[in-house]
Design an enzyme around this catalytic site. Sequence first.
Site, PDB file in Angstrom:
ATOM      1  N   TYR A 180      -4.177  -2.298   7.401  1.00 35.97           N
ATOM      2  CA  TYR A 180      -3.392  -1.268   8.089  1.00 35.97           C
ATOM      3  C   TYR A 180      -4.159  -0.643   9.253  1.00 35.97           C
ATOM      4  O   TYR A 180      -3.555  -0.150  10.192  1.00 35.97           O
ATOM      5  CB  TYR A 180      -3.010  -0.151   7.114  1.00 35.97           C
ATOM      6  N   LYS A 235      -7.348 -11.155  -3.757  1.00 31.80           N
ATOM      7  CA  LYS A 235      -7.007 -12.534  -3.395  1.00 31.80           C
ATOM      8  C   LYS A 235      -8.335 -13.206  -3.095  1.00 31.80           C
ATOM      9  O   LYS A 235      -8.560 -13.730  -1.989  1.00 31.80           O
ATOM     10  CB  LYS A 235      -6.032 -12.529  -2.201  1.00 31.80           C
ATOM     11  N   ASP A 278      -1.005 -12.607  -6.400  1.00 29.15           N
ATOM     12  CA  ASP A 278       0.249 -13.339  -6.652  1.00 29.15           C
ATOM     13  C   ASP A 278       0.583 -13.340  -8.136  1.00 29.15           C
ATOM     14  O   ASP A 278       1.720 -13.100  -8.541  1.00 29.15           O
ATOM     15  CB  ASP A 278       0.180 -14.767  -6.067  1.00 29.15           C
ATOM     16  N   ASP A 299       0.889  -1.375  -1.285  1.00 27.27           N
ATOM     17  CA  ASP A 299       2.196  -1.089  -0.685  1.00 27.27           C
ATOM     18  C   ASP A 299       3.260  -1.963  -1.338  1.00 27.27           C
ATOM     19  O   ASP A 299       4.317  -1.482  -1.756  1.00 27.27           O
ATOM     20  CB  ASP A 299       2.122  -1.372   0.824  1.00 27.27           C
ATOM     21  N   ASP A 347       6.177  -0.899  -4.616  1.00 24.58           N
ATOM     22  CA  ASP A 347       7.636  -1.049  -4.513  1.00 24.58           C
ATOM     23  C   ASP A 347       8.164  -1.867  -5.698  1.00 24.58           C
ATOM     24  O   ASP A 347       9.189  -1.556  -6.293  1.00 24.58           O
ATOM     25  CB  ASP A 347       8.031  -1.766  -3.212  1.00 24.58           C
TER      26      ASP A 347
HETATM   27  C1  IPM Z   1       4.625   3.502   1.868  1.00 31.64           C
HETATM   28  C2  IPM Z   1       5.374   3.122   3.103  1.00 31.64           C
HETATM   29  C3  IPM Z   1       4.445   3.223   4.305  1.00 31.64           C
HETATM   30  C4  IPM Z   1       3.302   2.260   4.066  1.00 31.64           C
HETATM   31  C5  IPM Z   1       5.108   2.973   5.680  1.00 31.64           C
HETATM   32  C6  IPM Z   1       6.284   3.876   5.905  1.00 31.64           C
HETATM   33  C7  IPM Z   1       4.109   3.100   6.793  1.00 31.64           C
HETATM   34  O1  IPM Z   1       5.935   1.848   2.952  1.00 31.64           O
HETATM   35  O2  IPM Z   1       4.125   4.643   1.809  1.00 31.64           O
HETATM   36  O3  IPM Z   1       4.527   2.691   0.947  1.00 31.64           O
HETATM   37  O4  IPM Z   1       3.421   1.068   4.390  1.00 31.64           O
HETATM   38  O5  IPM Z   1       2.272   2.692   3.559  1.00 31.64           O
HETATM   39 MG    MG Z   2       5.705   1.060   1.006  1.00 32.47          MG
END
Ligand code: IPM
Ligand code: MG
Length: 356
Positions: free
Chosen positions: A140, A191, A223, A247, A251
Amino acid sequence: MAHVLVLPGDGIGPEIVAEAVKVLQVLSKDHGLSLTTSEGLVGGASIDVHGTPLTDDTLAQAQAADAVLLGAVGGPKWDALPMANRPEKGLLALRKGMNLFANLRPAVLYPQLTHASSLKPEVVSGLDLLIVRELTGGIYFGQPRGLRTLETGERQGYNTLVYSESEIERIAHVAFKAAQKRGKRVCSIDKSNVLETTALWKEVVTRIAAQYPDVELSHMLVDNAAMQLVKAPKQFDVMLTDNMFGDILSDEASMLTGSIGMLASASLNEHNKGMYEPSHGSAPDIAGQGLANPIATILSAAMMLRYSLNAPEQAARIEVAVGKVLDAGLRTGDIWTEGCQKVSTSQMGDAIAAAL
Ligand code: IPM
Ligand code: MG
């Protein structure tokens, strides 16, 4: 008196943050929480007014506050902007500018939502895992990055995955300390079969583990981790990850809990000063319609009380109130199942505030 900077941001951000502020106000009015708040702009909302996703002044306010409560940033309106001016840059600049290297994302399944998860109830019931994501390094932020034109005239994009040993050490300490207070197991994600940076990650985490003999360390390739999260998620206690893997995996983990609308997060610096935000994004497709689930933001406010404002009883009060409202069968659309009562964003916030 503690001061909280509130940054609603874009999309559903203002709606969900309003509900969290509502809950905090009830706590300060009726339950002795000593707190003041002020509001600022971040992301697209700041671009529209100031031409930049984060002004120096807002960053200074964030640094001076005891904690920051953030909604979400981004949306199609600003998608065409160059990378350096996008709403997301405001969020990243806050993380970097406040040195919030430790992102804690707990994925806890409320028993009332067992059937809202897309996975079988027996796979997810009782789920309680914590993702510890490194937040100010890795791909990032790595340099060099950008777009260049090759001699052939073809364009090429490039980013750099970098971690120094000290960056890995400090996030590893956070994961091991968190594990000591939970199930005493850390699974470090890498990884290392392909990427040198994450081979170093694995080596450094292994070295730090020696300081925590009461915590069991395991390693998993990312993975495989993605697969194990949907196959047998209850095997995990603390998952330690770099910025990008965290990240993605957070999710994925959120869906185990029924909805990404349930996943809170805390981003902390070495002094436990922090920014608190739901793990989900700005969901522009449902913004302004009262459809968003405010629980992730409300639970993020609870984390804020626990980690940065030294008010653990008030934090627990919020968490219990969320449980009560779910017991009562209230659901926003994302967690709704047959037989439950569908409510709007503000109805959910009202119900949680009333249950305090
Ligand atoms: C998160 C989001 C952010 C990230 C974006 C909005 C920059 O997806 O906090 O997980 O990638 O960290
Ligand atoms: Mg995110």
